[in-house]
Motif scaffolding. Structure first.
Motif, short mmCIF file in Angstrom:
data_model
loop_
_atom_site.label_atom_id
_atom_site.label_comp_id
_atom_site.label_asym_id
_atom_site.label_seq_id
_atom_site.Cartn_x
_atom_site.Cartn_y
_atom_site.Cartn_z
N GLU A 25 -12.00 -3.29 7.94
CA GLU A 25 -11.47 -4.14 9.00
C GLU A 25 -10.59 -5.22 8.39
O GLU A 25 -10.89 -5.72 7.30
N PHE A 26 -9.53 -5.60 9.10
CA PHE A 26 -8.63 -6.62 8.56
C PHE A 26 -7.82 -7.24 9.69
O PHE A 26 -7.77 -6.75 10.80
N ARG A 27 -7.18 -8.34 9.36
CA ARG A 27 -6.20 -9.00 10.23
C ARG A 27 -4.95 -9.27 9.41
O ARG A 27 -5.06 -9.68 8.25
N GLY A 28 -3.81 -9.08 9.97
CA GLY A 28 -2.56 -9.36 9.26
C GLY A 28 -2.13 -8.20 8.39
O GLY A 28 -1.27 -7.41 8.77
N GLY A 29 -2.70 -8.08 7.21
CA GLY A 29 -2.31 -7.01 6.30
C GLY A 29 -3.42 -6.64 5.34
O GLY A 29 -4.38 -7.38 5.15
#
Length: 393
Positions: free
Chosen positions: A57-61
């Motif tokens: 899972e991640f946000r942005g990159g």
């Protein structure tokens, strides 16, 4: 020593179950039988401890490395316009964009899937028949020969507030079934439901059984005789066939034709059919105790019936009740699992959880699926058996 070991095993199992349930995604559990909810999840994925690449899972990159297998999906959670940029190790750059509302994915979102397929067909030169064996997300990580392109990728999702999740060939602690459902969610949910139903049934049997047994054994009245006849009738009736018939008549039909019934109602039916044996045993204990000399002495000193029952009779009943409740709890777990295995008992439980593996022909391919409740049942049963046995100290 055996009792201590049994108590330790049972306590450890209960703590593990409580922690697992507390950290569970309740939305997933509530939608366990809603197959549309799982459309974005991988089908038949292996557990993370067996797979080559898990989910991140991640946000942005994020930097993502492909070795032998490409990720099968990219899930997005958010609202508004979203853009996805993937920098591939061969120098190509993939750009996707769409408007989303809630949870979606590259595979299920029409715009994103169409753009991913267009990249595979027009840039990589894949054939349309090749795409029948690939998900749109997998195509973004393939080479011209329909093989995963190994190397380091950079995946960027804009805006940064969008939650993203790259799904590899493995997912979660127990993988997924062929409908995409997270098996860990089903296992924990079925464990909790089985334990709650077994515990509630056991409590009802003990409470009602003590009341009936003490009442019919201590008081030699017409009411006591009626209770005795009822107990004998309950002991003579085969409870499993009768329980199946009553559940079938009183339950309703829910998702996908599955039976539904409230936990309290279900526990009450099972307890009613099981209380006879325990209540009869309590009656025998009470009848033996009430003729003892110390009971007569207490009565001569002016003790009321309630005082005699609470102070003297219950001292003989409670040890038996505690020992019986431990064995009954284990028995109820077995009964619930067996009935659930044949889709007779409503709700998600260990039996219905394993039955799903049979219905999807996954008993051998996803062997960890039926193995998990089997291990849980074994450990808990051994712990309860040791706990109810005689102390070796």
């Amino acid at each position: 020593m055996k009792r201590r070991l049994g108590a330790l095993m049972v306590a450890a199992f209960m703590i593990f179950t409580a922690l697992s349930y507390a950290t569970l995604d309740m939305e997933k559990l509530a939608n366990w039988d809603n197959y549309l909810f799982w459309v974005d999840y991988p089908k038949g994925a292996r557990p993370a401890w067996l797979g080559d690449s898990g989910s991140v899972e991640f946000r942005g990159g994020i930097e993502y490395t492909v070795t032998q297998k490409a990720p099968v999906n990219l899930i997005l959670r958010g609202t508004g316009d979203v853009s996805i940029t993937i920098f591939r190790p061969d120098g190509r750059v993939v750009r996707l964009s769409a408007e989303i509302n809630g949870t979606t994915s590259v595979n299920s979102n029409t715009e994103l899937a169409l753009q991913a397929r267009r990249f595979a067909l027009e840039v990589l030169g894949l054939r349309r028949e090749d795409m029948a064996f690939l998900t749109p997300t997998q195509a973004l990580f393939m080479d011209e020969n329909r093989n995963p392109l190994p190397g380091n990728y950079t995946v960027q999702v804009h805006p940064a507030g969008i939650e993203a999740q790259l799904i590899g060939d493995a997912y979660g602690l127990l993988g997924t079934d062929y409908k995409g459902r997270d098996l860990w969610v089903g296992f924990v949910g079925s464990t909790v439901n089985t334990l709650i139903l077994a515990f509630l049934t056991t409590v009802l049997v003990i409470v009602v059984g003590i009341a009936l047994g003490v009442g019919s054994g201590y008081y030699e009245t017409k009411l006591g005789d009626v209770i005795s006849v009822v107990l004998e009738a309950l002991n003579a009736v085969p409870y499993l066939p009768l329980a199946i018939a009553i559940i079938f008549v009183l339950s309703s039909t829910g998702f996908h034709g599955k039976l539904e019934m409230g936990t309290v109602e279900l526990a009450s039916i099972l307890a009613l059919l099981l209380v006879g044996k325990f209540a009869s045993a309590v009656k025998g204990i009470v009848m033996h105790e009430k003729v003892q000399e110390y009971i007569e002495s207490a009565r001569a000193l002016g003790a009321s019936d309630l005082q005699i029952i609470l102070r003297h009779v219950m001292r003989a009943v409670l040890p038996y009740a505690l020992s019986y409740s431990t064995l009954l709890f284990a028995q109820m777990i077995a009964v619930i699992s067996i009935l659930g295995l044949f889709q007779i008992i409503p709700g998600v439980n260990w039996g219905s959880f394993v039955a799903e593996a049979f219905s999807q022909n996954a008993i051998y391919t996803l062997w960890w699926w039926p193995l998990s409740p089997s291990i849980a049942i074994t450990l808990l049963s051994v712990g309860l058996t040791l706990l109810s046995g005689p102390s070796s100290d």
